[in-house]
Design a protein around this motif. Structure first.
Motif, PDB file in Angstrom:
ATOM      1  N   LEU A  14       0.438  -1.085   0.314  1.00  7.58           N
ATOM      2  CA  LEU A  14       0.170   0.009  -0.272  1.00  7.58           C
ATOM      3  C   LEU A  14       0.778   1.011   0.248  1.00  7.58           C
ATOM      4  O   LEU A  14       1.707   1.091   0.927  1.00  7.58           O
ATOM      5  N   PRO A  15       0.624   2.831  -0.452  1.00  9.01           N
ATOM      6  CA  PRO A  15       1.281   3.612  -0.843  1.00  9.01           C
ATOM      7  C   PRO A  15       0.986   4.316   0.397  1.00  9.01           C
ATOM      8  O   PRO A  15       0.505   4.209   1.316  1.00  9.01           O
ATOM      9  N   ARG A  16       2.939   4.433   0.671  1.00  9.32           N
ATOM     10  CA  ARG A  16       2.616   5.234   1.968  1.00  9.32           C
ATOM     11  C   ARG A  16       3.239   4.561   3.067  1.00  9.32           C
ATOM     12  O   ARG A  16       3.401   4.447   4.372  1.00  9.32           O
ATOM     13  N   ILE A  95      -6.852  -3.211   4.240  1.00 14.23           N
ATOM     14  CA  ILE A  95      -6.410  -2.085   3.232  1.00 14.23           C
ATOM     15  C   ILE A  95      -7.588  -0.680   3.464  1.00 14.23           C
ATOM     16  O   ILE A  95      -7.550   0.493   3.770  1.00 14.23           O
ATOM     17  N   ASP A  96      -9.336  -1.384   3.934  1.00 16.86           N
ATOM     18  CA  ASP A  96     -10.031  -0.569   4.384  1.00 16.86           C
ATOM     19  C   ASP A  96      -9.190   0.013   5.913  1.00 16.86           C
ATOM     20  O   ASP A  96      -9.758   1.341   5.601  1.00 16.86           O
ATOM     21  N   ALA A  97      -8.488  -0.144   7.096  1.00 12.90           N
ATOM     22  CA  ALA A  97      -8.014   0.783   7.620  1.00 12.90           C
ATOM     23  C   ALA A  97      -7.096   1.575   7.083  1.00 12.90           C
ATOM     24  O   ALA A  97      -6.632   2.941   7.465  1.00 12.90           O
ATOM     25  N   MET A 100      -8.277   4.852   5.769  1.00  8.30           N
ATOM     26  CA  MET A 100      -8.538   5.652   6.784  1.00  8.30           C
ATOM     27  C   MET A 100      -7.459   6.644   7.150  1.00  8.30           C
ATOM     28  O   MET A 100      -8.164   8.187   7.587  1.00  8.30           O
ATOM     29  N   CYS A 101      -6.632   6.502   6.600  1.00  6.46           N
ATOM     30  CA  CYS A 101      -5.013   6.798   7.158  1.00  6.46           C
ATOM     31  C   CYS A 101      -4.369   7.456   5.401  1.00  6.46           C
ATOM     32  O   CYS A 101      -3.931   8.290   6.133  1.00  6.46           O
ATOM     33  N   VAL A 102      -4.879   8.049   4.818  1.00  2.00           N
ATOM     34  CA  VAL A 102      -4.021   8.460   3.726  1.00  2.00           C
ATOM     35  C   VAL A 102      -4.732   9.138   2.415  1.00  2.00           C
ATOM     36  O   VAL A 102      -6.583   9.380   3.269  1.00  2.00           O
ATOM     37  N   VAL A 106      -4.336  10.179  -2.949  1.00  2.00           N
ATOM     38  CA  VAL A 106      -3.868   8.855  -2.428  1.00  2.00           C
ATOM     39  C   VAL A 106      -4.016   7.102  -2.718  1.00  2.00           C
ATOM     40  O   VAL A 106      -3.961   6.464  -4.051  1.00  2.00           O
ATOM     41  N   ILE A 107      -5.925   7.521  -2.056  1.00  2.00           N
ATOM     42  CA  ILE A 107      -6.641   6.310  -2.893  1.00  2.00           C
ATOM     43  C   ILE A 107      -7.769   6.447  -4.167  1.00  2.00           C
ATOM     44  O   ILE A 107      -6.990   4.997  -4.629  1.00  2.00           O
TER      45      ILE A 107
END
Length: 118
Positions: A14-16, A95-97, A100-102, A106-107
């Motif tokens: 996952l990116p970042r 992935i869902d978690a 919530m952070c990016v 990015v999504i």
């Protein structure tokens, strides 16, 4: 049972996202935000989940999901027994978690790349 290697294989694509070891626990982060973390014995995983929906998730499948520790109740967080989920469900939770952070940008880039895959 889902393993730490399987979780790592998803989270680190996952990116970042990156992995950190904090007090002998594997955690996956974006910046300083933890989106998934394993227990020391690697039998449970905590993950980001909306607080407003947490009680419904836990009450809907109490043999699978359980609340965070008292100190983590203020966060968007819930826990799951790794023996109760399969690899596909783990992938969706991680992935869902992460989402919530990016940032939304990015999504959108991630979703576009996933849509290009056969």
């Amino acid at each position: 049972m889902v393993t730490v290697e399987q979780i790592r294989a998803v989270a680190l694509t996952l990116p970042r996202a990156y992995e950190a070891i904090v007090r002998d626990r594997v955690k996956f982060r974006v910046g300083q935000i933890v989106f998934a973390a394993l227990s020391r014995d690697e039998t449970t995983m905590g993950f980001g989940y909306p607080k407003a929906q947490r009680d419904a998730l836990i009450s809907g499948e109490p043999d699978k999901f359980f609340p965070p520790s008292k100190s983590d109740e203020r966060f968007n967080w819930v826990q799951v027994w790794l023996s109760a989920i399969d690899e596909q469900e783990m992938r969706e939770l991680v992935i869902d978690a992460w989402r919530m952070c990016v940032p939304k940008k990015v999504i959108a880039e991630y979703d576009a790349r996933q849509a290009e895959r056969p």
